[in-house]
Design an enzyme around this catalytic site. Structure first.
Site, PDB file in Angstrom:
ATOM      1  N   THR A 139       1.952   7.217  29.768  1.00 25.20           N
ATOM      2  CA  THR A 139       3.157   6.521  30.202  1.00 25.20           C
ATOM      3  C   THR A 139       2.913   5.828  31.530  1.00 25.20           C
ATOM      4  O   THR A 139       2.294   6.407  32.423  1.00 25.20           O
ATOM      5  CB  THR A 139       4.393   7.452  30.357  1.00 25.20           C
ATOM      6  OG1 THR A 139       5.468   6.729  30.941  1.00 25.20           O
ATOM      7  CG2 THR A 139       4.099   8.652  31.216  1.00 25.20           C
ATOM      8  N   ASP A 141       5.222   5.133  33.513  1.00 29.96           N
ATOM      9  CA  ASP A 141       6.234   5.646  34.445  1.00 29.96           C
ATOM     10  C   ASP A 141       5.741   6.839  35.253  1.00 29.96           C
ATOM     11  O   ASP A 141       6.374   7.230  36.236  1.00 29.96           O
ATOM     12  CB  ASP A 141       7.506   6.037  33.686  1.00 29.96           C
ATOM     13  CG  ASP A 141       8.221   4.834  33.092  1.00 29.96           C
ATOM     14  OD1 ASP A 141       8.128   3.747  33.693  1.00 29.96           O
ATOM     15  OD2 ASP A 141       8.860   4.982  32.036  1.00 29.96           O
ATOM     16  N   GLY A 188      10.661   1.600  35.940  1.00 32.18           N
ATOM     17  CA  GLY A 188      10.965   2.934  36.456  1.00 32.18           C
ATOM     18  C   GLY A 188      12.438   3.228  36.329  1.00 32.18           C
ATOM     19  O   GLY A 188      13.237   2.802  37.155  1.00 32.18           O
ATOM     20  N   ARG A 189      12.797   3.943  35.261  1.00 31.79           N
ATOM     21  CA  ARG A 189      14.207   4.200  34.975  1.00 31.79           C
ATOM     22  C   ARG A 189      14.794   5.280  35.889  1.00 31.79           C
ATOM     23  O   ARG A 189      15.838   5.097  36.491  1.00 31.79           O
ATOM     24  CB  ARG A 189      14.346   4.622  33.511  1.00 31.79           C
ATOM     25  CG  ARG A 189      15.759   4.881  33.037  1.00 31.79           C
ATOM     26  CD  ARG A 189      15.746   5.189  31.562  1.00 31.79           C
ATOM     27  NE  ARG A 189      15.155   4.082  30.807  1.00 31.79           N
ATOM     28  CZ  ARG A 189      15.839   3.019  30.400  1.00 31.79           C
ATOM     29  NH1 ARG A 189      17.116   2.932  30.651  1.00 31.79           N
ATOM     30  NH2 ARG A 189      15.234   2.063  29.733  1.00 31.79           N
ATOM     31  N   TYR A 295       6.579  -6.559  30.735  1.00 26.59           N
ATOM     32  CA  TYR A 295       5.423  -6.121  29.957  1.00 26.59           C
ATOM     33  C   TYR A 295       4.092  -6.392  30.651  1.00 26.59           C
ATOM     34  O   TYR A 295       3.087  -5.755  30.348  1.00 26.59           O
ATOM     35  CB  TYR A 295       5.413  -6.821  28.597  1.00 26.59           C
ATOM     36  CG  TYR A 295       6.343  -6.239  27.560  1.00 26.59           C
ATOM     37  CD1 TYR A 295       7.332  -5.334  27.922  1.00 26.59           C
ATOM     38  CD2 TYR A 295       6.233  -6.588  26.219  1.00 26.59           C
ATOM     39  CE1 TYR A 295       8.192  -4.808  26.977  1.00 26.59           C
ATOM     40  CE2 TYR A 295       7.080  -6.069  25.260  1.00 26.59           C
ATOM     41  CZ  TYR A 295       8.068  -5.170  25.641  1.00 26.59           C
ATOM     42  OH  TYR A 295       8.904  -4.644  24.699  1.00 26.59           O
ATOM     43  N   LEU A 296       4.070  -7.366  31.567  1.00 27.44           N
ATOM     44  CA  LEU A 296       2.825  -7.665  32.263  1.00 27.44           C
ATOM     45  C   LEU A 296       2.295  -6.438  32.996  1.00 27.44           C
ATOM     46  O   LEU A 296       1.083  -6.249  33.117  1.00 27.44           O
ATOM     47  CB  LEU A 296       3.037  -8.803  33.264  1.00 27.44           C
ATOM     48  CG  LEU A 296       3.496 -10.151  32.695  1.00 27.44           C
ATOM     49  CD1 LEU A 296       3.706 -11.147  33.826  1.00 27.44           C
ATOM     50  CD2 LEU A 296       2.483 -10.684  31.699  1.00 27.44           C
TER      51      LEU A 296
END
Length: 418
Positions: A139, A141, A188-189, A295-296
């Site tokens: 991930t 993240d 980053g949620r 997405y980059l």
């Protein structure tokens, strides 16, 4: 030769190095003379009995996956519910496993994937089916529990730090007569790891990024505007890095895109940079530019971290060895031995300690004023972006990425309409 087949599947958002993990899985399994099937589009392919036979891949293609971004076999965002709520889906999975003599299941993803692998192992035990389930970490993240870092994060962090440094030089050159404020949006949620990585772009007080907005800190617009105004006055311009998951005091996402929730139950986010840029222009009157790399950040294999690549391949090799050794409901994790020089090794952790847990930024990694990273964070992050792992380039100036053609195995079960 061990009896049975191994099923590998990719889950969630792909990374610059998830195919490197797949490459290591395939190579290690071949060395152990184990046939590998790969689910098309993750768990959806397993449910639909859409399984690629990787036996047809050449050694060169398998090696080439290690420098190819994306997810070669396809991924998906689908979280299975409890064994009771999604009983039919789990039963279907078990039917597919039995039909294709799947004895080992490797699920390459994040928290939700770890949860799915754990539940599948529990179902197999309930029906006394000989199946070994292993989660494989991935991930951007960096929010998986237990493991020191997540394969995929280091490369995204490197891309972020490099991009912010380059953009800052551009803004500095134009600030006198043009852009005064630049806002960069990082993924980053709930965890601000990628935003924090941007902090590596500078070291001095006046170096960009001047302000970092973390989801672990409440966003106060008035305080933010005051900080931006002061930095523009002192430095001449201000570079802001904002995590997509920042929230106001009432818990509302600043970047709630109004698109509902995905199958993981996540709010559709996007646009925090454009929102902040608009507010800075309206409140302070500065000319503002913003960027949404999206997405980059996770697909930039051309700028991958060597550390990240090595760790991605290490967890792939370890996952196969775990599975073939009968270590069920576990995940290979990265353990840090030292920061400088950086040393790490692979250990094995139970999925029960990882599934549905989330690792956020430690308080000691965020500066006291809430707008930057500390020395401790820098010591943690720097080794993860170290080293270059460029893909091979061809004469047209583009990377020589591998996109193998694969065939699906013959279905043995009725079509799934779930």
């Amino acid at each position: 030769m061990p009896a049975g087949n191994l099923l590998y599947a990719q889950s969630g958002g792909v990374t610059a190095v998830i195919n490197a993990t797949a490459s290591a899985v395939l190579h290690t399994a071949r060395t152990r003379k184990v046939r590998v099937l790969a689910a098309r589009n993750g768990i959806l392919g397993a449910l639909g009995e859409e399984l690629f036979d990787t036996s047809a891949l050449t050694s060169a293609e398998i090696k080439g996956l290690a420098h190819t971004p994306g997810g070669t076999f396809g991924s998906c965002r689908l979280k299975l519910k409890s064994l009771t709520e999604d009983r039919a889906k789990y039963a279907r999975l078990l039917d597919v496993f039995k039909a294709h003599d799947i004895r080992w299941f490797l699920y390459n993803g994040g928290n939700d994937s770890a949860d799915t692998a754990l539940k599948v192992s529990q179902l197999a035990a309930e029906f006394d089916y000989p199946l070994t389930c292993v989660g494989v970490p991935k991930t951007v993240d960096n929010d998986l529990a237990v493991t020191d870092c997540c394969p995929g994060f280091g490369s995204a962090a490197k891309y972020t730090a490099v991009s912010v440094r380059e953009c800052a030089l551009d803004v500095a050159a134009m600030a006198e007569t043009s852009t005064k404020v630049f806002v960069y949006e990082a993924m980053g949620r709930h965890a601000g790891w990628l935003a924090a990585a941007a902090g590596l772009a500078g070291t001095g007080k006046d170096d960009a990024p001047h302000l970092i907005l973390f989801p672990e800190r409440v966003f106060d617009e008035a305080d933010f505007m005051a900080k931006v105004a002061a930095i523009v006055k002192r430095v001449g311009y201000c570079v802001v890095v904002a995590s997509e998951g920042i929230r106001t005091a009432d818990g509302r996402f600043v970047a709630d895109a109004g698109g509902g929730k995905d199958s993981f139950g996540h709010t559709q986010l996007g646009g925090v940079a454009s929102h902040l840029a608009g507010r800075v222009k309206d409140v302070l009157g500065h000319k503002v530019h913003w960027a949404l790399p999206d997405y980059l950040q996770r697909s930039a294999r051309h700028l991958a971290s060597k550390t990240d690549l090595e760790q991605a391949m290490a967890v792939g090799r370890a996952a196969v060895e775990c599975a073939l050794n009968g270590q069920n409901a576990v995940m290979p994790v990265i353990v840090r031995d030292a920061d400088a020089p950086y040393h790490w090794h692979i250990d094995i952790a139970p999925l029960s300690r990882i599934a549905n847990h989330e690792k956020t930024m430690p308080k000691g990694f965020i500066r006291k004023d809430g707008y930057g990273i500390t020395t401790a964070a820098r010591h943690y992050l720097l080794p993860l972006i170290e080293g270059e792992a460029y893909p091979p380039y061809v004469r047209d100036g583009l990377p020589n990425y591998v996109v193998p053609k694969m065939t699906l195995v013959r279905r043995r079960l009725p079509a799934w309409n779930g």
